[in-house]
Design a protein around this motif. Structure first.
Motif, PDB file in Angstrom:
ATOM      1  N   LEU A   9       0.659  -1.628   0.175  1.00  0.00           N
ATOM      2  CA  LEU A   9      -0.128   0.059   0.143  1.00  0.00           C
ATOM      3  C   LEU A   9       0.883   1.077  -0.237  1.00  0.00           C
ATOM      4  CD1 LEU A   9      -2.361  -0.716   3.016  1.00  0.00           C
ATOM      5  CD2 LEU A   9      -2.735  -1.093  -0.006  1.00  0.00           C
ATOM      6  N   THR A  10       0.813   2.143  -0.385  1.00  0.00           N
ATOM      7  CA  THR A  10       1.500   3.147  -0.939  1.00  0.00           C
ATOM      8  C   THR A  10       0.519   4.737  -0.485  1.00  0.00           C
ATOM      9  OG1 THR A  10       2.836   2.021  -2.662  1.00  0.00           O
ATOM     10  CG2 THR A  10       2.838   5.072  -2.030  1.00  0.00           C
ATOM     11  N   TYR A  11       0.565   5.531   0.245  1.00  0.00           N
ATOM     12  CA  TYR A  11      -0.526   6.677   0.876  1.00  0.00           C
ATOM     13  C   TYR A  11       0.070   8.022   0.018  1.00  0.00           C
ATOM     14  CZ  TYR A  11      -3.553  10.707   2.354  1.00  0.00           C
ATOM     15  OH  TYR A  11      -3.821  11.823   2.604  1.00  0.00           O
ATOM     16  N   THR A  12      -0.179   8.508  -1.185  1.00  0.00           N
ATOM     17  CA  THR A  12       0.727   9.829  -1.441  1.00  0.00           C
ATOM     18  C   THR A  12      -0.010  11.088  -0.912  1.00  0.00           C
ATOM     19  OG1 THR A  12       1.726   8.889  -3.120  1.00  0.00           O
ATOM     20  CG2 THR A  12       1.148  10.995  -4.162  1.00  0.00           C
ATOM     21  N   GLY A  13      -0.336  12.238  -0.571  1.00  0.00           N
ATOM     22  CA  GLY A  13      -0.363  13.562   0.172  1.00  0.00           C
ATOM     23  C   GLY A  13      -1.049  13.680  -0.623  1.00  0.00           C
ATOM     24  N   GLU A  14      -1.593  15.027  -0.943  1.00  0.00           N
ATOM     25  CA  GLU A  14      -2.105  16.179  -2.098  1.00  0.00           C
ATOM     26  C   GLU A  14      -0.353  16.994  -2.632  1.00  0.00           C
ATOM     27  OE1 GLU A  14      -4.501  19.117  -0.714  1.00  0.00           O
ATOM     28  OE2 GLU A  14      -6.346  18.518  -0.985  1.00  0.00           O
ATOM     29  N   VAL A  15      -0.442  17.249  -3.747  1.00  0.00           N
ATOM     30  CA  VAL A  15       0.797  17.431  -4.121  1.00  0.00           C
ATOM     31  C   VAL A  15       0.613  18.748  -4.947  1.00  0.00           C
ATOM     32  CG1 VAL A  15       2.833  17.257  -5.511  1.00  0.00           C
ATOM     33  CG2 VAL A  15       2.355  14.681  -4.566  1.00  0.00           C
ATOM     34  N   THR A  22      -0.518  26.520  -9.227  1.00  0.00           N
ATOM     35  CA  THR A  22      -1.717  26.504 -10.135  1.00  0.00           C
ATOM     36  C   THR A  22      -3.155  25.814  -9.962  1.00  0.00           C
ATOM     37  OG1 THR A  22      -0.842  25.462 -11.972  1.00  0.00           O
ATOM     38  CG2 THR A  22      -0.285  27.538 -12.167  1.00  0.00           C
ATOM     39  N   PHE A  23      -2.188  24.226  -9.745  1.00  0.00           N
ATOM     40  CA  PHE A  23      -3.258  23.227  -9.236  1.00  0.00           C
ATOM     41  C   PHE A  23      -3.153  22.159  -8.072  1.00  0.00           C
ATOM     42  CE2 PHE A  23      -2.198  21.606 -13.298  1.00  0.00           C
ATOM     43  CZ  PHE A  23      -1.253  20.918 -13.335  1.00  0.00           C
ATOM     44  N   GLU A  24      -3.810  21.486  -7.751  1.00  0.00           N
ATOM     45  CA  GLU A  24      -3.230  20.290  -6.626  1.00  0.00           C
ATOM     46  C   GLU A  24      -3.933  19.124  -7.119  1.00  0.00           C
ATOM     47  OE1 GLU A  24      -4.722  20.457  -3.357  1.00  0.00           O
ATOM     48  OE2 GLU A  24      -3.169  22.631  -2.452  1.00  0.00           O
ATOM     49  N   ILE A  25      -2.695  18.063  -7.416  1.00  0.00           N
ATOM     50  CA  ILE A  25      -3.223  16.519  -7.873  1.00  0.00           C
ATOM     51  C   ILE A  25      -4.222  16.346  -5.918  1.00  0.00           C
ATOM     52  CG2 ILE A  25      -2.452  14.549  -8.339  1.00  0.00           C
ATOM     53  CD1 ILE A  25      -0.107  15.771  -9.965  1.00  0.00           C
ATOM     54  N   PRO A  26      -5.092  15.402  -5.758  1.00  0.00           N
ATOM     55  CA  PRO A  26      -5.518  15.405  -5.181  1.00  0.00           C
ATOM     56  C   PRO A  26      -5.143  14.285  -4.055  1.00  0.00           C
ATOM     57  CG  PRO A  26      -6.851  14.853  -6.266  1.00  0.00           C
ATOM     58  CD  PRO A  26      -5.912  15.427  -7.174  1.00  0.00           C
TER      59      PRO A  26
END
Length: 55
Positions: A9-15, A22-26
């Motif tokens: 399992l790999t969790y990645t927070g907002e980037v 200009t925008f974020e990847i959820p």
């Protein structure tokens, strides 16, 4: 015969996607799994494992 199982399992927070933010990847969760030894149980066969069968 051996049977192996793996789970990851790999969790990645907002980037932030650009320097000026200009925008974020959820955030997202990635799930990886592997099952080894299934070929022996089910009877799957690799035809290239035998000499002169995969030419």
């Amino acid at each position: 015969m051996s049977l192996g199982f793996g789970l990851g399992l790999t969790y990645t927070g907002e980037v932030d996607a650009r320097l000026p933010n200009t925008f974020e990847i959820p955030s997202y969760l990635k799930v990886d799994a592997i099952l080894q030894g299934l070929r022996e149980i089910v009877g799957w066969e690799n035809p290239c494992a035998k000499p002169n069968k995969c030419r």
